[in-house]
Structure formats: C-alpha cells, structure tokens
Design an enzyme around this catalytic site. Structure first.
Site, mmCIF file in Angstrom:
data_model
loop_
_atom_site.group_PDB
_atom_site.id
_atom_site.type_symbol
_atom_site.label_atom_id
_atom_site.label_comp_id
_atom_site.label_asym_id
_atom_site.label_seq_id
_atom_site.Cartn_x
_atom_site.Cartn_y
_atom_site.Cartn_z
ATOM 1 N N ARG A 115 0.814 -1.219 0.000
ATOM 2 C CA ARG A 115 0.000 0.000 0.000
ATOM 3 C C ARG A 115 0.845 1.266 0.000
ATOM 4 N NH1 ARG A 115 -2.903 -1.306 5.448
ATOM 5 N NH2 ARG A 115 -0.754 -1.939 5.775
ATOM 6 N N GLN A 138 2.500 24.919 18.608
ATOM 7 C CA GLN A 138 1.893 25.518 17.428
ATOM 8 C C GLN A 138 2.374 24.763 16.184
ATOM 9 O OE1 GLN A 138 1.604 29.892 17.631
ATOM 10 N NE2 GLN A 138 2.645 29.916 15.678
ATOM 11 N N ASN A 145 2.541 25.424 11.964
ATOM 12 C CA ASN A 145 2.400 26.450 10.927
ATOM 13 C C ASN A 145 2.531 25.825 9.544
ATOM 14 O OD1 ASN A 145 2.369 28.370 13.027
ATOM 15 N ND2 ASN A 145 4.582 28.524 12.971
ATOM 16 N N ARG A 173 12.080 32.670 1.614
ATOM 17 C CA ARG A 173 11.582 33.167 2.898
ATOM 18 C C ARG A 173 12.718 33.045 3.904
ATOM 19 N NH1 ARG A 173 5.733 33.301 3.359
ATOM 20 N NH2 ARG A 173 4.785 32.447 1.474
ATOM 21 N N HIS A 208 14.792 34.138 9.369
ATOM 22 C CA HIS A 208 14.034 34.604 10.530
ATOM 23 C C HIS A 208 14.465 33.912 11.816
ATOM 24 C CE1 HIS A 208 10.824 34.839 7.187
ATOM 25 N NE2 HIS A 208 11.487 35.974 7.220
ATOM 26 N N LYS A 244 12.139 24.464 15.987
ATOM 27 C CA LYS A 244 11.248 24.118 14.876
ATOM 28 C C LYS A 244 11.563 22.713 14.372
ATOM 29 C CE LYS A 244 11.106 28.797 12.926
ATOM 30 N NZ LYS A 244 11.430 29.602 11.745
ATOM 31 N N HIS A 252 16.319 30.860 10.416
ATOM 32 C CA HIS A 252 15.791 29.838 9.509
ATOM 33 C C HIS A 252 15.187 30.482 8.266
ATOM 34 C CE1 HIS A 252 12.366 27.304 8.073
ATOM 35 N NE2 HIS A 252 13.348 26.443 8.009
ATOM 36 N N TYR A 287 5.652 23.450 9.846
ATOM 37 C CA TYR A 287 6.580 23.634 10.948
ATOM 38 C C TYR A 287 5.849 23.289 12.244
ATOM 39 C CZ TYR A 287 8.290 27.591 8.005
ATOM 40 O OH TYR A 287 8.725 28.414 7.017
ATOM 41 N N GLU A 323 10.506 39.026 16.741
ATOM 42 C CA GLU A 323 11.105 38.490 15.525
ATOM 43 C C GLU A 323 12.290 39.330 15.067
ATOM 44 O OE1 GLU A 323 9.625 36.392 11.563
ATOM 45 O OE2 GLU A 323 8.926 38.457 11.715
ATOM 46 N N ASP A 327 11.618 40.768 3.968
ATOM 47 C CA ASP A 327 12.843 39.979 3.990
ATOM 48 C C ASP A 327 14.014 40.696 3.321
ATOM 49 O OD1 ASP A 327 11.621 38.006 5.438
ATOM 50 O OD2 ASP A 327 11.446 36.585 3.790
#
Length: 180
Positions: free
Chosen positions: A23, A46, A48, A59, A62, A72, A119, A132, A143, A168
């Site tokens: 499968r 959390q 994301n 991206r 950060h 993360k 990251h 994430y 941040e 960014d």
C-alpha cells in the site's frame, strides 16, 4: 523516527522510519517521547504552514529573540525546498555557520532547528508547501531577521531567488544585528 546528527551540534535531519508494504508505508513524523529521548525539545505549542506558489520563492532568514526563542521541526509536504539555518549561538564553535538541506515531498525528511538559529528556505518547485512544528507561540515583536544574501554568512543557495518579500529584503546584514 531516525535521528541523524549534522556537523552543527544540536541540529538533526530526521527521517521517518518507514514500515512499508504494497500500500505504501506508515511511520511517525512526530513523537514527543522519541524527541525527549534524544534530548530534544518536544514541547510543541503551534503548527504552521507555508504555501508558496512559485519556484524561487525565498523566505528568511528569521529568528525569535529571548524569551520567545523557538525550536522548529520543518518538513516539506508538497514540492521541494532548500532549507537553511544559521547558528546564532555566540558560544558555539559553529557560530555564524549555515547548514542547508533539500526537503521534498518524496524524501519525507525533516530538519530539527534548535533555539538560537535563523531559519529560511527557497522553493525548488512551484506550489511547495512547508509545515513547521514550533515550541513557542509567535510573538511579532520578538522576531528578528538576517539578510538571506549576506556575504559574511555566504549561503550557497542552489537557485536564484525570484520572489522575496519586501520585509525579507529589509533585514540587516549579520554585522548590523544585536544578538541577545
């Protein structure tokens, strides 16, 4: 879960331990107990998702500052990305060193990113989606960011960035940030 150490202390590439049959396969992509057995932060608060329409979307880079630093666990569930981190731990032998890895929907790999790392990623295919798991609630005022093309860091991106947000592009170079 299979935990593969990298050359940067505390950073892991995690593979799913696949139990395969006709499968397909079954395996764990998250287990708090296994994370903690490895000495890793398993306190996820959390989850994301980042959807990116176009190949070449960048991206990053950060990070969150103390007391909102986050760990993360990053996985690409559709498409492909080149995922990158920068060690911001001032007492680390790999301080300011970057690490990058390709995460794809086909390789099912994950990158464990400890606290005190910047990251970011660039998409290698159109319609790439990244998830994430994070250990802190997002706090916009905590941040920070570093320019993704800072020559002092020298990230070797595999393709040219085509789409980068204004935010960014306004991140400072490393020499102009103040680390906590």
């Amino acid at each position: 879960m299979i935990f593969n150490k990298t050359e940067i202390e505390g950073v892991y590439v995690i593979d799913i331990n696949k139990i395969a049959d006709e499968r397909g396969f079954f395996g764990r992509s998250w287990c708090q107990k296994e994370m903690e057995e490895q000495g890793l932060n398993g306190n996820v608060v959390q989850s994301n998702t980042s959807f990116n329409k176009f190949k070449g979307t960048l991206r990053g880079m950060h990070y969150q500052v103390n007391p909102y630093e986050e760990t993360k666990l990053v996985r690409c569930i559709r498409g492909a990305i080149f995922d990158v981190i920068i060690d911001l731990r001032q007492d680390s032998p790999t301080f300011k060193r970057w690490f990058g890895i390709e995460l794809t929907e086909d390789n099912h790999r994950m990158l464990y990113v400890p606290e005190k790392f910047a990251h970011g990623f660039i998409t290698l295919k159109d319609n790439s989606e990244v998830t994430y798991l994070v250990t802190q609630f997002y706090k916009p005022s905590a941040e920070g960011g570093i320019r993704w093309d800072d020559p002092e860091i020298g990230i070797d991106w595999p393709i040219e960035a085509e789409v980068v947000s204004d935010r960014d592009t306004m991140h400072p170079n490393f020499k102009n940030i103040i680390l906590p």
